[in-house]
Design a protein around this motif. Structure first.
Motif, PDB file in Angstrom:
ATOM      1  N   ILE A  97       1.907   1.795  -3.512  1.00  0.00           N
ATOM      2  CA  ILE A  97       0.753   2.177  -4.335  1.00  0.00           C
ATOM      3  C   ILE A  97       0.335   3.610  -4.022  1.00  0.00           C
ATOM      4  O   ILE A  97       0.052   4.397  -4.924  1.00  0.00           O
ATOM      5  CB  ILE A  97      -0.394   1.182  -4.107  1.00  0.00           C
ATOM      6  N   MET A 104       8.087   3.648 -10.398  1.00  0.00           N
ATOM      7  CA  MET A 104       8.736   2.550 -11.113  1.00  0.00           C
ATOM      8  C   MET A 104      10.243   2.731 -11.157  1.00  0.00           C
ATOM      9  O   MET A 104      10.979   1.762 -11.297  1.00  0.00           O
ATOM     10  CB  MET A 104       8.188   2.471 -12.533  1.00  0.00           C
ATOM     11  N   VAL A 120       0.835  -1.206   0.000  1.00  0.00           N
ATOM     12  CA  VAL A 120       0.000   0.000   0.000  1.00  0.00           C
ATOM     13  C   VAL A 120       0.866   1.250   0.000  1.00  0.00           C
ATOM     14  O   VAL A 120       0.539   2.243  -0.646  1.00  0.00           O
ATOM     15  CB  VAL A 120      -0.971  -0.022   1.202  1.00  0.00           C
ATOM     16  N   GLU A 139       2.700  -2.380 -18.812  1.00  0.00           N
ATOM     17  CA  GLU A 139       3.680  -2.109 -17.775  1.00  0.00           C
ATOM     18  C   GLU A 139       5.081  -2.073 -18.372  1.00  0.00           C
ATOM     19  O   GLU A 139       5.903  -1.244 -18.040  1.00  0.00           O
ATOM     20  CB  GLU A 139       3.563  -3.220 -16.735  1.00  0.00           C
ATOM     21  N   GLY A 170       0.134   0.558 -15.115  1.00  0.00           N
ATOM     22  CA  GLY A 170       1.085   0.805 -16.191  1.00  0.00           C
ATOM     23  C   GLY A 170       0.440   0.879 -17.557  1.00  0.00           C
ATOM     24  O   GLY A 170       1.091   1.237 -18.529  1.00  0.00           O
ATOM     25  N   ARG A 171      -0.857   0.548 -17.649  1.00  0.00           N
ATOM     26  CA  ARG A 171      -1.521   0.588 -18.950  1.00  0.00           C
ATOM     27  C   ARG A 171      -1.833   2.014 -19.373  1.00  0.00           C
ATOM     28  O   ARG A 171      -2.040   2.271 -20.547  1.00  0.00           O
ATOM     29  CB  ARG A 171      -2.832  -0.194 -18.902  1.00  0.00           C
ATOM     30  N   ALA A 182      -7.430   0.345  -4.094  1.00  0.00           N
ATOM     31  CA  ALA A 182      -6.421   0.875  -5.013  1.00  0.00           C
ATOM     32  C   ALA A 182      -6.436   0.102  -6.331  1.00  0.00           C
ATOM     33  O   ALA A 182      -6.349   0.697  -7.416  1.00  0.00           O
ATOM     34  CB  ALA A 182      -5.041   0.801  -4.368  1.00  0.00           C
ATOM     35  N   LEU A 183      -6.593  -1.242  -6.257  1.00  0.00           N
ATOM     36  CA  LEU A 183      -6.598  -2.040  -7.487  1.00  0.00           C
ATOM     37  C   LEU A 183      -7.848  -1.771  -8.310  1.00  0.00           C
ATOM     38  O   LEU A 183      -7.792  -1.690  -9.543  1.00  0.00           O
ATOM     39  CB  LEU A 183      -6.506  -3.531  -7.148  1.00  0.00           C
ATOM     40  N   LEU A 189      -1.688  -8.624 -18.470  1.00  0.00           N
ATOM     41  CA  LEU A 189      -1.668  -7.173 -18.673  1.00  0.00           C
ATOM     42  C   LEU A 189      -0.251  -6.617 -18.725  1.00  0.00           C
ATOM     43  O   LEU A 189      -0.072  -5.424 -18.841  1.00  0.00           O
ATOM     44  CB  LEU A 189      -2.417  -6.464 -17.533  1.00  0.00           C
ATOM     45  N   LEU A 212      -9.478   1.035  -8.363  1.00  0.00           N
ATOM     46  CA  LEU A 212      -9.266   2.340  -8.999  1.00  0.00           C
ATOM     47  C   LEU A 212      -8.406   2.173 -10.240  1.00  0.00           C
ATOM     48  O   LEU A 212      -8.700   2.736 -11.299  1.00  0.00           O
ATOM     49  CB  LEU A 212      -8.589   3.307  -8.021  1.00  0.00           C
ATOM     50  N   GLY A 213      -7.331   1.376 -10.111  1.00  0.00           N
ATOM     51  CA  GLY A 213      -6.460   1.148 -11.257  1.00  0.00           C
ATOM     52  C   GLY A 213      -7.195   0.486 -12.401  1.00  0.00           C
ATOM     53  O   GLY A 213      -7.015   0.839 -13.571  1.00  0.00           O
ATOM     54  N   ALA A 214      -8.082  -0.485 -12.055  1.00  0.00           N
ATOM     55  CA  ALA A 214      -8.837  -1.171 -13.104  1.00  0.00           C
ATOM     56  C   ALA A 214      -9.885  -0.244 -13.710  1.00  0.00           C
ATOM     57  O   ALA A 214     -10.157  -0.305 -14.911  1.00  0.00           O
ATOM     58  CB  ALA A 214      -9.508  -2.418 -12.523  1.00  0.00           C
ATOM     59  N   MET A 215     -10.465   0.631 -12.860  1.00  0.00           N
ATOM     60  CA  MET A 215     -11.514   1.529 -13.341  1.00  0.00           C
ATOM     61  C   MET A 215     -10.982   2.512 -14.366  1.00  0.00           C
ATOM     62  O   MET A 215     -11.693   2.878 -15.306  1.00  0.00           O
ATOM     63  CB  MET A 215     -12.093   2.286 -12.147  1.00  0.00           C
ATOM     64  N   VAL A 216      -9.707   2.937 -14.170  1.00  0.00           N
ATOM     65  CA  VAL A 216      -9.120   3.894 -15.105  1.00  0.00           C
ATOM     66  C   VAL A 216      -9.077   3.291 -16.511  1.00  0.00           C
ATOM     67  O   VAL A 216      -9.162   4.002 -17.503  1.00  0.00           O
ATOM     68  CB  VAL A 216      -7.720   4.293 -14.593  1.00  0.00           C
ATOM     69  N   LEU A 217      -8.971   1.949 -16.593  1.00  0.00           N
ATOM     70  CA  LEU A 217      -8.874   1.295 -17.898  1.00  0.00           C
ATOM     71  C   LEU A 217     -10.225   1.166 -18.584  1.00  0.00           C
ATOM     72  O   LEU A 217     -10.293   0.866 -19.762  1.00  0.00           O
ATOM     73  CB  LEU A 217      -8.268  -0.103 -17.745  1.00  0.00           C
ATOM     74  N   ARG A 250     -16.385   5.221 -16.779  1.00  0.00           N
ATOM     75  CA  ARG A 250     -16.585   5.718 -15.423  1.00  0.00           C
ATOM     76  C   ARG A 250     -17.957   5.370 -14.864  1.00  0.00           C
ATOM     77  O   ARG A 250     -18.204   5.526 -13.683  1.00  0.00           O
ATOM     78  CB  ARG A 250     -16.417   7.246 -15.383  1.00  0.00           C
ATOM     79  N   PHE A 261      -1.913  -3.013 -13.742  1.00  0.00           N
ATOM     80  CA  PHE A 261      -3.095  -2.193 -14.044  1.00  0.00           C
ATOM     81  C   PHE A 261      -2.689  -0.766 -14.361  1.00  0.00           C
ATOM     82  O   PHE A 261      -3.082  -0.204 -15.376  1.00  0.00           O
ATOM     83  CB  PHE A 261      -4.063  -2.191 -12.856  1.00  0.00           C
ATOM     84  N   GLY A 277      -7.723  -1.380   1.822  1.00  0.00           N
ATOM     85  CA  GLY A 277      -6.486  -0.808   1.282  1.00  0.00           C
ATOM     86  C   GLY A 277      -6.220  -1.212  -0.148  1.00  0.00           C
ATOM     87  O   GLY A 277      -6.458  -0.460  -1.091  1.00  0.00           O
ATOM     88  N   ILE A 278      -5.761  -2.469  -0.316  1.00  0.00           N
ATOM     89  CA  ILE A 278      -5.306  -2.936  -1.625  1.00  0.00           C
ATOM     90  C   ILE A 278      -6.443  -2.985  -2.640  1.00  0.00           C
ATOM     91  O   ILE A 278      -6.313  -2.493  -3.756  1.00  0.00           O
ATOM     92  CB  ILE A 278      -4.655  -4.326  -1.465  1.00  0.00           C
ATOM     93  N   PHE A 304     -16.663   5.218  -9.662  1.00  0.00           N
ATOM     94  CA  PHE A 304     -15.771   5.792  -8.655  1.00  0.00           C
ATOM     95  C   PHE A 304     -16.439   5.771  -7.279  1.00  0.00           C
ATOM     96  O   PHE A 304     -15.830   5.350  -6.292  1.00  0.00           O
ATOM     97  CB  PHE A 304     -15.404   7.226  -9.048  1.00  0.00           C
ATOM     98  N   TYR A 355       1.103  -2.515 -10.683  1.00  0.00           N
ATOM     99  CA  TYR A 355       1.859  -2.015 -11.837  1.00  0.00           C
ATOM    100  C   TYR A 355       1.210  -2.461 -13.140  1.00  0.00           C
ATOM    101  O   TYR A 355       1.150  -1.707 -14.101  1.00  0.00           O
ATOM    102  CB  TYR A 355       3.301  -2.518 -11.784  1.00  0.00           C
TER     103      TYR A 355
END
Lengths: 150, 206
Positions: free
Chosen positions: A50, A62, A47, B183, A140-141, B75-76, B179, B78-83, B86, A138, B71-72, B36, A136
């Motif tokens: 992140i 990175m 965390v 990266e 990094g895309r 954050a994950l 994915l 959110l990262g997936a949502m950006v792809l 909305r 997710f 926590g995790i 979101f 990363y």
């Protein structure tokens, strides 16, 4: 680093992230006495990374913790864990039988303590490395998340 | 036992309050369309359920829920949502009603199952008379660490934990394989940036 309206967020995060990391290590090394252990500590350390990348951008993160390093740590943690199992096998015990690690007399606890500490380090590495790797993959895309995207 | 009834009442009120918050948040998640807001609310859901686990004396579970769920996962997500987009599309036809029926049926089965469960903290329940007592009695002489949860997870059930770590590692590996190319290209652009900066510095020096 455009736009100054995140300045409070950045200043606070700069002070908080080291404390979060310290707390992660506390949770790890205090796992014998209080709730917590390698899994939770690994997540907290991930965390940290992140949070840093959400606030300061993915590219500087990175550069500090490279994706290859995160993957390496994840694999290394798993190998450490399995390694303890094979260590016990090599000393004549069963797989992951910590009592066999030092071929102690019954009643000795050194093997149990060593085994638990080493496998917890393995768990810490594997979890932290895997979580950072997933993030990363997710994050990094896309190159940069703009403020308007929210 | 003066004061005991008051304590029970306070715990009951706490449980009811926390469960009500969970219920409201769950309804809000089901009704909302903004991804979101849904991600943020699911983080709140995890945090409230972690609080509830503390009220149930399951501190280790609460800790894991707070770290992983709030926590995790947030954050994950959110990262997936950006792809992706909305907002979620509204469901049409059968997709609106079938999940509700499934949830009601599952909920009814679970509530029916709780009738057979022993009361909370019941000293004569199987968990408190069988293997639980065994672990409490044996952990200190055999392992000599105070936290029984750690002793069970790391030593008695070390093989299970090995499997869990394997699952986490495999998840990281799978996501990375699926994915990982984005990266990689970002990593390459970061390296390129570094190289250009180094070149610039060299030019300034000479």
């Amino acid at each position: 680093m455009k736009g100054d309206h995140h300045v409070i967020l950045r200043v606070v995060a700069k002070a908080l992230i080291p404390i979060i990391a310290l707390y992660g290590f506390y949770v790890h090394f205090h796992g014998e006495y209080s709730p917590g252990g390698g899994f939770q500590a690994g997540v907290i350390l991930a965390v940290c990374v992140i949070l840093y990348s959400l606030i300061f951008g993915i590219a500087p993160t990175m550069r500090a913790i490279t994706p290859g390093f995160a993957r390496f740590i994840a694999g290394l943690g798993f190998i450490i864990y399995v390694g303890v199992g094979f260590w016990a096998l090599a000393m004549g015990g069963n797989f992951l039988d910590y009592d066999a690690l030092f071929r102690e007399e019954p009643g000795g606890h050194l093997g149990q303590h060593t085994g638990i500490i080493v496998i917890e380090i393995g768990v810490l590495f594997a979890v932290a490395g895997s979580m950072v790797t997933i993030f990363y993959a997710f994050a990094g895309r896309v190159s940069e998340i703009r403020d308007e995207d929210w | 036992m003066t004061g005991f009834e008051g304590a029970t009442l306070a715990i009951d009120l706490l449980n009811i309050t926390l469960l009500t918050i969970l219920f409201v948040v769950a309804i809000a998640i089901a009704r909302l369309r903004s991804l979101f807001a849904i991600v943020m609310l699911s983080g709140i859901y995890s945090l409230v359920s972690a609080t509830w686990f503390v009220a149930l004396d399951a501190v280790d579970v609460a800790f894991t829920e707070a770290a992983v769920g709030a926590g995790i996962s947030t954050a994950l997500f959110l990262g997936a949502m950006v792809l992706t987009s909305r907002t979620a599309k509204a469901e049409k036809g059968a997709a609106r009603i079938v999940p509700l029926l499934v949830v009601i049926a599952t909920g009814a089965i679970l509530i029916y199952a709780t009738i057979d469960l022993p009361g909370f903290g019941d000293p004569t329940s199987p968990a408190n008379t069988g293997v639980g007592v065994e672990f409490i009695e044996r952990t200190y002489p055999e392992i000599a660490i105070p936290n029984i949860v750690t002793a069970v997870l790391a030593s008695y059930r070390g093989f299970d934990t090995l499997g869990e770590v394997g699952v986490v590692f495999a998840a990281g590996l799978a996501v990375s394989l699926l994915l990982g190319f984005g990266e990689r290209s970002l990593g390459a652009s970061v390296r390129e940036e570094d190289r250009l900066n180094a070149l610039k510095k060299d030019e300034e020096k000479s």
